[in-house]
Design an enzyme around this catalytic site. Structure first.
Site, PDB file in Angstrom:
ATOM      1  N   SER A   1      36.402  45.257  33.808  1.00 39.32           N
ATOM      2  CA  SER A   1      35.901  46.658  33.934  1.00 39.32           C
ATOM      3  C   SER A   1      34.790  46.817  34.862  1.00 39.32           C
ATOM      4  O   SER A   1      33.998  47.800  34.017  1.00 39.32           O
ATOM      5  CB  SER A   1      36.197  46.793  31.915  1.00 39.32           C
ATOM      6  OG  SER A   1      37.410  46.716  31.805  1.00 39.32           O
TER       7      SER A   1
ATOM      8  N   GLY B   1      40.645  44.872  32.919  1.00 35.17           N
ATOM      9  CA  GLY B   1      41.477  46.297  33.015  1.00 35.17           C
ATOM     10  C   GLY B   1      41.491  46.958  31.504  1.00 35.17           C
ATOM     11  O   GLY B   1      42.641  47.784  31.151  1.00 35.17           O
TER      12      GLY B   1
ATOM     13  N   GLU C   1      35.386  35.854  33.871  1.00 39.01           N
ATOM     14  CA  GLU C   1      36.086  37.215  33.327  1.00 39.01           C
ATOM     15  C   GLU C   1      36.323  37.609  32.379  1.00 39.01           C
ATOM     16  O   GLU C   1      37.814  36.230  31.611  1.00 39.01           O
ATOM     17  CB  GLU C   1      37.555  37.077  34.628  1.00 39.01           C
ATOM     18  CG  GLU C   1      37.055  37.618  36.142  1.00 39.01           C
ATOM     19  CD  GLU C   1      37.710  38.290  36.972  1.00 39.01           C
ATOM     20  OE1 GLU C   1      36.998  39.345  37.345  1.00 39.01           O
ATOM     21  OE2 GLU C   1      38.438  37.743  36.835  1.00 39.01           O
TER      22      GLU C   1
ATOM     23  N   TRP D   1      42.587  43.232  44.511  1.00 39.90           N
ATOM     24  CA  TRP D   1      43.568  44.401  44.626  1.00 39.90           C
ATOM     25  C   TRP D   1      45.263  43.820  43.372  1.00 39.90           C
ATOM     26  O   TRP D   1      45.726  44.528  43.510  1.00 39.90           O
ATOM     27  CB  TRP D   1      43.998  44.799  46.079  1.00 39.90           C
ATOM     28  CG  TRP D   1      42.645  44.964  46.823  1.00 39.90           C
ATOM     29  CD1 TRP D   1      41.553  45.469  46.819  1.00 39.90           C
ATOM     30  CD2 TRP D   1      43.051  45.596  48.211  1.00 39.90           C
ATOM     31  NE1 TRP D   1      40.640  46.521  47.295  1.00 39.90           N
ATOM     32  CE2 TRP D   1      41.936  46.139  48.684  1.00 39.90           C
ATOM     33  CE3 TRP D   1      44.168  45.535  49.241  1.00 39.90           C
ATOM     34  CZ2 TRP D   1      41.281  46.896  50.101  1.00 39.90           C
ATOM     35  CZ3 TRP D   1      43.972  45.416  50.719  1.00 39.90           C
ATOM     36  CH2 TRP D   1      42.056  46.509  50.705  1.00 39.90           C
TER      37      TRP D   1
HETATM   38  P1  13P Z   1      38.997  45.221  35.971  1.00 34.40           P
HETATM   39  O1  13P Z   1      38.169  45.038  36.924  1.00 34.40           O
HETATM   40  O2  13P Z   1      40.621  46.169  36.646  1.00 34.40           O
HETATM   41  O3  13P Z   1      39.063  45.081  34.552  1.00 34.40           O
HETATM   42  O4  13P Z   1      39.894  43.489  36.565  1.00 34.40           O
HETATM   43  C1  13P Z   1      39.398  43.186  36.652  1.00 34.40           C
HETATM   44  C2  13P Z   1      39.703  41.354  37.274  1.00 34.40           C
HETATM   45  O5  13P Z   1      40.742  41.132  36.659  1.00 34.40           O
HETATM   46  C3  13P Z   1      38.987  41.169  38.832  1.00 34.40           C
HETATM   47  O6  13P Z   1      39.920  39.767  38.860  1.00 34.40           O
END
Ligand code: 13P
Length: 253
Positions: A212, A172, A166, A10
Site C-alpha cells: 500500500s 493491496g 512486504e 504490475w
Molecule cells: P500494493 O502496493 O498494491 O499494496 O502491492 C504491493 C505489492 O505486492 C508489490 O509487490
C-alpha cells in the site's frame, strides 16, 4: 551510501500495447531523475517490448518470477537466462502471492535467488509476515526463517541482492505499515543479513518496503534510515502516480 530503488510490480496487468504506452509517458516524467534506481516489472509477455521501449532511459526491467532450472521439461516456466535474453536486469522472487496462492516454499525461493544471481540478474527477494503471524508476535521468527532459506548458499554472490519487506496484511489493503513499523523490521532484516551473509554486504544492501505504498505515504517511509526504496503494486500501474512515488522517495513531495 545506498542508492534508493523504486520498483513497480504490475502483477497480472497490462498488454504489450499498454506497457509501451506507459513507457512512453513515464520516461518523460522521470527523465531528470538520476539519484533513484527505477525498475518496472511487467508480465512476461510484455517484458521484451517494455525493455525496448525503455532503452537508453536508465529504467530497468524485472521479471516477476523465474524457474530455478536453466532449461528443461518445465511447461509454463521461464528461466533466469530467458529473462536476461528478453531484456530484464532484475527479478522479483518469493512474492507473497507466489508463496500463498501458488504454494512456493522457502527452499524454492532460495533456489530461485541462486539461479538469478548465477545469471547476473538482481534478485528482489520478498519476505513478510501475515496478519496472524504479526498478531501472535511471530514476525521476526517468520522473517528469519524466510531469510535463512532464501539466502542459503548465496555467499559472495549476494553483492547484488535486494530484499523487499512486504507485510502480507499491507498488500493491496490500503493499510500500509507505519514508518516506525517498517523501520523496526528493516533494521532487524539488516542485522540478519549481517549474520547470514556478512557485515559489509548487509550495510550496502537495499531493503525496500512494499504494501500500500502511495504518493502520500512514500516520503515518510523512505525517510527511515533502513528503508531504501519501495516495491509498489497498485500505485505503480499509472505512470503519473508512480512518477510521484519516485519524487516522494527523493523527498520532493
Ligand atoms: P500494493 O502496493 O498494491 O499494496 O502491492 C504491493 C505489492 O505486492 C508489490 O509487490
Amino acid at each position: 551510501m545506498r542508492t534508493p530503488l523504486v520498483a513497480a510490480n504490475w502483477k497480472m496487468h497490462k498488454t504489450v500495447g499498454e506497457a509501451a504506452a506507459y513507457a512512453h509517458a513515464f520516461r518523460a516524467l522521470v527523465a531528470e531523475v538520476r539519484d533513484v534506481e527505477i525498475v518496472l516489472a511487467p508480465p512476461f509477455t510484455a517484458l521484451h517490448a517494455l525493455a525496448g521501449a525503455l532503452a537508453g532511459s536508465g529504467i530497468g526491467v524485472a521479471g516477476q518470477d523465474l524457474h530455478a532450472e536453466r532449461q528443461g521439461a518445465f511447461t509454463g516456466e521461464i528461466s533466469a537466462g530467458m529473462l536476461r535474453d528478453a531484456g530484464a536486469g532484475y527479478v522479483i522472487i518469493g512474492h507473497s502471492e507466489r508463496r500463498h496462492l501458488f504454494g512456493e516454499t522457502d527452499a524454492e525461493v532460495g533456489a530461485k535467488v541462486r539461479a538469478a544471481t548465477g545469471a547476473r540478474l538482481v534478485p528482489i527477494m520478498c519476505v513478510g509476515e501475515t496478519l496472524a503471524e504479526r498478531e501472535s508476535n511471530r514476525t521476526f521468527e517468520v522473517l528469519d526463517r524466510q531469510l535463512q532459506a532464501g539466502l542459503a548458499g548465496l555467499a559472495a554472490a549476494a553483492g547484488s541482492l535486494v530484499v523487499a519487506y512486504e507485510p502480507v496484511w499491507a498488500i493491496g489493503t490500503g493499510r500500509n505499515a507505519t514508518p516506525e513499523q517498517a523501520q523496526e523490521v528493516h533494521a532487524h532484516i539488516r542485522a540478519r543479513l549481517a549474520g547470514v551473509l556478512d557485515e559489509s554486504i548487509a550495510r550496502t544492501r537495499r531493503i525496500l518496503y512494499g504494501g500500500s505504498v502511495k504518493p502520500g505515504n512514500v516520503a515518510a517511509l523512505a525517510a527511515q534510515p533502513d528503508v531504501d526504496g519501495a516495491l509498489v503494486g497498485g500505485a505503480g500501474l499509472d505512470p503519473g502516480s508512480f512518477a510521484e512515488i519516485v519524487a516522494g522517495t527523493r523527498g520532493l513531495l
